[in-house]
Design a protein around this motif. Sequence first.
Motif, PDB file in Angstrom:
ATOM      1  N   ALA A 411      -3.779   3.373  -8.736  1.00 21.57           N
ATOM      2  CA  ALA A 411      -3.339   1.990  -8.944  1.00 21.57           C
ATOM      3  C   ALA A 411      -2.726   1.423  -7.672  1.00 21.57           C
ATOM      4  N   LEU A 412      -1.965   2.243  -6.940  1.00 20.71           N
ATOM      5  CA  LEU A 412      -1.378   1.777  -5.683  1.00 20.71           C
ATOM      6  C   LEU A 412      -2.465   1.438  -4.665  1.00 20.71           C
ATOM      7  N   ARG A 413      -3.565   2.190  -4.688  1.00 22.16           N
ATOM      8  CA  ARG A 413      -4.666   1.883  -3.764  1.00 22.16           C
ATOM      9  C   ARG A 413      -5.312   0.538  -4.102  1.00 22.16           C
ATOM     10  N   VAL A 414      -5.345   0.183  -5.365  1.00 19.89           N
ATOM     11  CA  VAL A 414      -5.864  -1.147  -5.738  1.00 19.89           C
ATOM     12  C   VAL A 414      -4.944  -2.225  -5.176  1.00 19.89           C
ATOM     13  N   PHE A 415      -3.620  -2.067  -5.340  1.00 10.21           N
ATOM     14  CA  PHE A 415      -2.678  -3.037  -4.784  1.00 10.21           C
ATOM     15  C   PHE A 415      -2.815  -3.126  -3.264  1.00 10.21           C
ATOM     16  N   LYS A 447       4.893  13.621  -2.748  1.00 11.90           N
ATOM     17  CA  LYS A 447       4.485  13.198  -1.407  1.00 11.90           C
ATOM     18  C   LYS A 447       3.302  12.235  -1.440  1.00 11.90           C
ATOM     19  N   ALA A 448       2.279  12.554  -2.257  1.00 12.58           N
ATOM     20  CA  ALA A 448       1.094  11.694  -2.320  1.00 12.58           C
ATOM     21  C   ALA A 448       1.469  10.280  -2.762  1.00 12.58           C
ATOM     22  N   SER A 449       2.384  10.183  -3.734  1.00 18.51           N
ATOM     23  CA  SER A 449       2.815   8.869  -4.215  1.00 18.51           C
ATOM     24  C   SER A 449       3.606   8.124  -3.150  1.00 18.51           C
ATOM     25  N   LYS A 450       4.465   8.838  -2.435  1.00 18.20           N
ATOM     26  CA  LYS A 450       5.248   8.204  -1.364  1.00 18.20           C
ATOM     27  C   LYS A 450       4.331   7.679  -0.266  1.00 18.20           C
ATOM     28  N   ASP A 451       3.302   8.469   0.067  1.00 18.32           N
ATOM     29  CA  ASP A 451       2.348   8.037   1.091  1.00 18.32           C
ATOM     30  C   ASP A 451       1.569   6.806   0.630  1.00 18.32           C
ATOM     31  N   ALA A 452       1.150   6.805  -0.646  1.00 18.92           N
ATOM     32  CA  ALA A 452       0.386   5.667  -1.177  1.00 18.92           C
ATOM     33  C   ALA A 452       1.245   4.403  -1.197  1.00 18.92           C
ATOM     34  N   LYS A 453       2.517   4.535  -1.578  1.00 15.23           N
ATOM     35  CA  LYS A 453       3.421   3.369  -1.581  1.00 15.23           C
ATOM     36  C   LYS A 453       3.626   2.858  -0.152  1.00 15.23           C
ATOM     37  N   TYR A 454       3.761   3.782   0.780  1.00 14.40           N
ATOM     38  CA  TYR A 454       3.969   3.391   2.183  1.00 14.40           C
ATOM     39  C   TYR A 454       2.767   2.609   2.714  1.00 14.40           C
ATOM     40  N   GLU A 455       1.551   3.022   2.332  1.00 17.59           N
ATOM     41  CA  GLU A 455       0.351   2.289   2.753  1.00 17.59           C
ATOM     42  C   GLU A 455       0.337   0.878   2.183  1.00 17.59           C
ATOM     43  N   VAL A 457       3.070  -0.921   1.462  1.00 15.27           N
ATOM     44  CA  VAL A 457       4.067  -1.670   2.225  1.00 15.27           C
ATOM     45  C   VAL A 457       3.515  -2.041   3.600  1.00 15.27           C
ATOM     46  N   LYS A 458       2.819  -1.104   4.239  1.00 13.25           N
ATOM     47  CA  LYS A 458       2.255  -1.367   5.561  1.00 13.25           C
ATOM     48  C   LYS A 458       1.233  -2.507   5.497  1.00 13.25           C
ATOM     49  N   ALA A 459       0.378  -2.488   4.464  1.00 19.34           N
ATOM     50  CA  ALA A 459      -0.625  -3.549   4.323  1.00 19.34           C
ATOM     51  C   ALA A 459       0.029  -4.906   4.127  1.00 19.34           C
ATOM     52  N   LEU A 460       1.122  -4.943   3.369  1.00 20.26           N
ATOM     53  CA  LEU A 460       1.837  -6.208   3.157  1.00 20.26           C
ATOM     54  C   LEU A 460       2.476  -6.704   4.452  1.00 20.26           C
ATOM     55  N   VAL A 461       3.199  -5.827   5.137  1.00 19.80           N
ATOM     56  CA  VAL A 461       3.918  -6.226   6.349  1.00 19.80           C
ATOM     57  C   VAL A 461       2.959  -6.679   7.440  1.00 19.80           C
ATOM     58  N   ASN A 462       1.807  -6.026   7.559  1.00 24.23           N
ATOM     59  CA  ASN A 462       0.855  -6.357   8.624  1.00 24.23           C
ATOM     60  C   ASN A 462       0.048  -7.619   8.343  1.00 24.23           C
ATOM     61  N   TYR A 481      11.670  -1.035   4.985  1.00 26.34           N
ATOM     62  CA  TYR A 481      10.991   0.090   4.328  1.00 26.34           C
ATOM     63  C   TYR A 481       9.984   0.722   5.294  1.00 26.34           C
ATOM     64  N   LEU A 482       9.209  -0.124   5.958  1.00 26.97           N
ATOM     65  CA  LEU A 482       8.195   0.365   6.885  1.00 26.97           C
ATOM     66  C   LEU A 482       8.844   1.105   8.060  1.00 26.97           C
ATOM     67  N   ARG A 483       9.946   0.570   8.553  1.00 29.79           N
ATOM     68  CA  ARG A 483      10.624   1.184   9.694  1.00 29.79           C
ATOM     69  C   ARG A 483      11.234   2.534   9.328  1.00 29.79           C
ATOM     70  N   GLU A 484      11.740   2.653   8.115  1.00 27.00           N
ATOM     71  CA  GLU A 484      12.395   3.889   7.681  1.00 27.00           C
ATOM     72  C   GLU A 484      11.403   5.008   7.364  1.00 27.00           C
ATOM     73  N   GLY A 485      10.157   4.661   7.119  1.00 30.76           N
ATOM     74  CA  GLY A 485       9.152   5.676   6.851  1.00 30.76           C
ATOM     75  C   GLY A 485       9.016   5.983   5.374  1.00 30.76           C
ATOM     76  N   PRO A 486       7.987   6.753   5.010  1.00 31.92           N
ATOM     77  CA  PRO A 486       7.693   6.995   3.589  1.00 31.92           C
ATOM     78  C   PRO A 486       8.688   7.909   2.887  1.00 31.92           C
ATOM     79  N   TYR A 487       9.412   8.748   3.637  1.00 30.37           N
ATOM     80  CA  TYR A 487      10.236   9.781   2.988  1.00 30.37           C
ATOM     81  C   TYR A 487      11.736   9.544   3.176  1.00 30.37           C
ATOM     82  N   TYR A 488      12.101   8.342   3.528  1.00 29.92           N
ATOM     83  CA  TYR A 488      13.512   8.036   3.790  1.00 29.92           C
ATOM     84  C   TYR A 488      14.351   8.195   2.524  1.00 29.92           C
ATOM     85  N   VAL A 489      15.519   8.844   2.685  1.00 32.13           N
ATOM     86  CA  VAL A 489      16.477   8.984   1.592  1.00 32.13           C
ATOM     87  C   VAL A 489      17.813   8.437   2.072  1.00 32.13           C
ATOM     88  N   LYS A 490      18.361   7.518   1.342  1.00 33.86           N
ATOM     89  CA  LYS A 490      19.624   6.906   1.739  1.00 33.86           C
ATOM     90  C   LYS A 490      20.763   7.891   1.541  1.00 33.86           C
TER      91      LYS A 490
END
Length: 501
Positions: A411-415, A447-455, A457-462, A481-490
């Motif tokens: 679903a994230l790939r569709v978005f 990890k796979a979900s974090k990577d998919a979400k990051y992609e 965010v990257k598509a939106l920002v670009n 979000y994009l600057r912090e990377g896919p695995y950032y933990v506050k």
Amino acid sequence: RTQPSAEAQSAPSRRLALLPLLPAVRGAPSPPPAAGVQARRSPPDRLGFLSVPPREQVSACVSVLERLLQALDPVYIIQNLREELQKGLFHPDDSVKILTISQVGRIVENSDAVTEIINSPELLRQIINCIGGEKIAVAKEAIKSLSRIAQTQDGLEALFVSSLLSDLKNVMATNDIVRYRVYELIVEISSVSADSLNYCANSGLISELIGELTGDDVLVRAACIEMVTTLAHTPHGRQYLAQQGIIDKISNIIVGAESDPFSGFYLPGFVKFFGNLAVVDSPQQICERYPVFMEKVFEMAESHDPTMIGVAVDTLGILGSNVEGKQVLQKTRSRFQNLLNRIGHQAKNAPTELRLRCLDAIASLLYLPPEQQTEDLLRMTESWFTSLSSQPLELFRSISTQPFPDLHCGALRVFTAIANQPWAQKLMLDSPGFVEYVVDRSVEPDKASKDAKYELVKALVNSKTIAEIFGNQYYLRLRAYLREGPYYVKAVSTTAVEGVE
């Protein structure tokens, strides 16, 4: 005493270092100690390694030899260990055969050493015989080495203009499985260049493959079409198939499949053939010249057979992966719009495997590169999106919140596919809580979900329109979000107070 120089002792000493291991690999007894040398004997309880079964001894020797041989120059191996290589190919243990053939593979990659292999017909003959071995791993290694040998003119001459061609044909007669292995080798060699294809065609082996493809055995057809599809991935392969009338024959078989009760065995492969052909060639030309292909894809997608639906969905995704293919689908108008609604329904309700295939196809169909986002194409993808469901954004959002990583990522790939299109950005902004969902890291469990979400965010920002449509507040959150990377933990700070439990 004066010690010999390193150069003087290097080659002999390297070979002597291998000699103690070679008898075990050959399956022969170790040589006796030299004259005058007394072998030391130890108590049985201190020589437990002598009770190791022979197979384990061979395995240990193979492991050691594999490391040692990697350090040796391929030219040195073929010039000094040719006899050992030939004996290794006759060894009863498959691991020794694989080790030997892999070394041949190293040798043929060396321009100085490959001639030595080509001038060793007995060695090549035994490698060909290894294609007929019971273990698939041995056969695969043999195919890989022979394919490398055939990448040179001399190698092609050795395999196809000598007695080795007869050996190749004799091996094919072993059984059906081995015959298809040889076909696999022939297709792999033919795919390298037009010259390689000519050698294979002149050998008569490609004609045999085509004969089986267009024969009456439905199971054989299913096996052969995959190899022919591989050949069609190259321009010279497509040209050959077209000149020989093979593509027309495949089209005619699809036409006659309606009256064949066993067509389900081979029809999916034939449809995939045209789908791949359309992508590497011209979707419009292929669909216009072979209209039965598009008609069959729609029929399969509209059927109730999950297997046929899956193949049709995959093919539509491949066909619609470029703009020309999208325009071909758009010409079918309402029929494709109705089909999209069925695909959206399948993405929500079908078994998991088919749902994933639908999600991937939808992402492929909807994606538009920024440089191709004309007004007409943007209107087209928007209309396709709305045809998927009465509330398509909520459909995929509901799929993305399900506790199944594969579906979640699908679903994230569709978005992500629609994220750079202005109409989709407006839909996302107008959907309550959608932007908050995008920047919420807590909903991505792996990890796979974090990577998919990051992609996503990257598509939106670009996207060039995101700042204007989303506004500065959301745009800055996405950039963070994009600057912090896919695995950032506050980080969360806590204060310990003495005496407080």
